[in-house]
Design a protein around this motif. Structure first.
Motif, PDB file in Angstrom:
ATOM      1  N   ARG A  11       0.706  -1.073   0.071  1.00 30.88           N
ATOM      2  CA  ARG A  11      -0.110   0.090   0.189  1.00 30.88           C
ATOM      3  C   ARG A  11       0.892   1.157  -0.246  1.00 30.88           C
ATOM      4  N   GLN A  12       2.058   1.060   0.662  1.00 34.29           N
ATOM      5  CA  GLN A  12       2.843   2.232   0.723  1.00 34.29           C
ATOM      6  C   GLN A  12       3.244   2.990  -0.491  1.00 34.29           C
ATOM      7  N   ARG A  13       3.329   1.842  -1.711  1.00 39.65           N
ATOM      8  CA  ARG A  13       4.035   2.214  -2.869  1.00 39.65           C
ATOM      9  C   ARG A  13       3.061   3.061  -3.469  1.00 39.65           C
ATOM     10  N   PRO A  14       3.179   4.202  -4.085  1.00 34.57           N
ATOM     11  CA  PRO A  14       2.263   4.881  -4.917  1.00 34.57           C
ATOM     12  C   PRO A  14       2.149   4.050  -6.162  1.00 34.57           C
ATOM     13  N   ALA A  15       0.716   4.358  -6.806  1.00 36.31           N
ATOM     14  CA  ALA A  15       0.513   3.920  -8.100  1.00 36.31           C
ATOM     15  C   ALA A  15       1.277   4.223  -9.136  1.00 36.31           C
TER      16      ALA A  15
ATOM     17  N   ASP B 122      12.666   4.704  -5.647  1.00 35.32           N
ATOM     18  CA  ASP B 122      11.280   4.810  -6.196  1.00 35.32           C
ATOM     19  C   ASP B 122      11.102   6.133  -6.749  1.00 35.32           C
ATOM     20  N   GLU B 123      11.317   7.254  -5.729  1.00 32.09           N
ATOM     21  CA  GLU B 123      10.952   8.362  -5.975  1.00 32.09           C
ATOM     22  C   GLU B 123      11.795   9.009  -7.182  1.00 32.09           C
TER      23      GLU B 123
END
Lengths: 156, 156
Positions: A11-15, B122-123
């Motif tokens: 859930r933490q990872r953004p789409a 990720d970011e």
DNA sequence: TGACAATAGTCGTTATAACAGATATAGTTG
DNA sequence: CAACTATATCTGTTATAACGACTATTGTCA
């Protein structure tokens, strides 16, 4: 809200954003098409990089090109043109010669044998590309080209 | 008809078709974007292939994946998953374990350290992609995705 | 001119990709 | 169950890519 496969970490990872999807599709499509190109080149014993360089040299005409210029025109930049040309020279597809006016530069030319190999590949490769993209009519291909150009705009 | 640079050989070659231009642009654009991605990954010591595999393993969750499944999900097919995983394992980013039920398959899982590295990337990667494609608004990106999908349609 | 920077290419080394054959395990069938 | 086929991975080997450091030549400018 069903709980199936909602690992807490996930859930933490953004789409994934639309831009990531574009990148993914670029990679996949290029890989798929390139793979078939290499398949076509294999009988001639050329990698797609070597093929690309030979085409550049054919395009340059009889006066040849310096390493640096070849590097600039390549589709996929290679930091080591020297050895790429070494291999092509070993197979008799190019010749090299130091420039007399500026002894730093080495001029590379495609040989008749190199030209013959390219000629034999011209039609199969063109045919392959037509087949690969036969789903798309000209207007779509044109949009695709335009979008791809735009995608790499504003970049060194 | 001016005769400047009408080498006899040149005239014989047909003008490049639209399909060839598409292919060229695909290569160039993918190369340009990928280059910057690798630049971003370099500090973490990952190649884009390794990064891709780690993301696949993260997506697979704690039960891990077999080599073959990893291979199927990769963006750019690699004929030698074994040694790719060897390297990741050597760096402590994945673990491998023979399946008990079917001793042919080796299950690979991402380690906490692997997850940490991914999280740190990720970011920056998402940001890079946004920056790379900021010229294009969502509708164009969507067309691009659709065209890329179509381009590799009807293919294994 | 003589020092210094810039340019063009080369070479040594390590990492990775590509290809082919080998090994181990599991399913299948007479 | 023995032979056979398919599957999953591994290993050896060669070719190519990536990264830096290095050499030779030319241009610049005090």
């Amino acid at each position: 809200m069903t709980a199936r496969r909602l690992h807490q970490k996930r859930r933490q990872r953004p789409a994934p954003g639309l831009e990531d999807v574009v990148f993914l599709n670029l990679m996949r499509t290029t890989d798929a098409l390139l793979r078939e190109v290499e398949e076509t080149l294999k009988p001639a014993g050329l990698s797609h990089t070597q093929y690309n360089v030979l085409r550049i040299l054919r395009g340059a005409g009889p006066q040849g090109l310096a390493c640096r210029e070849i590097g600039e025109r390549m589709l996929t930049r290679d930091p080591d043109i020297t050895r790429l040309l070494d291999r092509l020279e070993a197979h008799g597809l190019v010749t090299r010669q130091r420039e007399r006016t500026d002894r730093r530069v080495v001029n590379t030319r495609i040989t008749p044998q190199g030209l013959r190999i390219l000629e034999k590949l011209d039609e199969p490769i063109a045919e392959l590309h037509r087949r690969q993209l036969r789903h798309l009519r000209a207007p779509r291909l044109q949009s695709l080209v335009r979008l791809l150009e735009q995608a790499r705009e504003g970049r060194p």
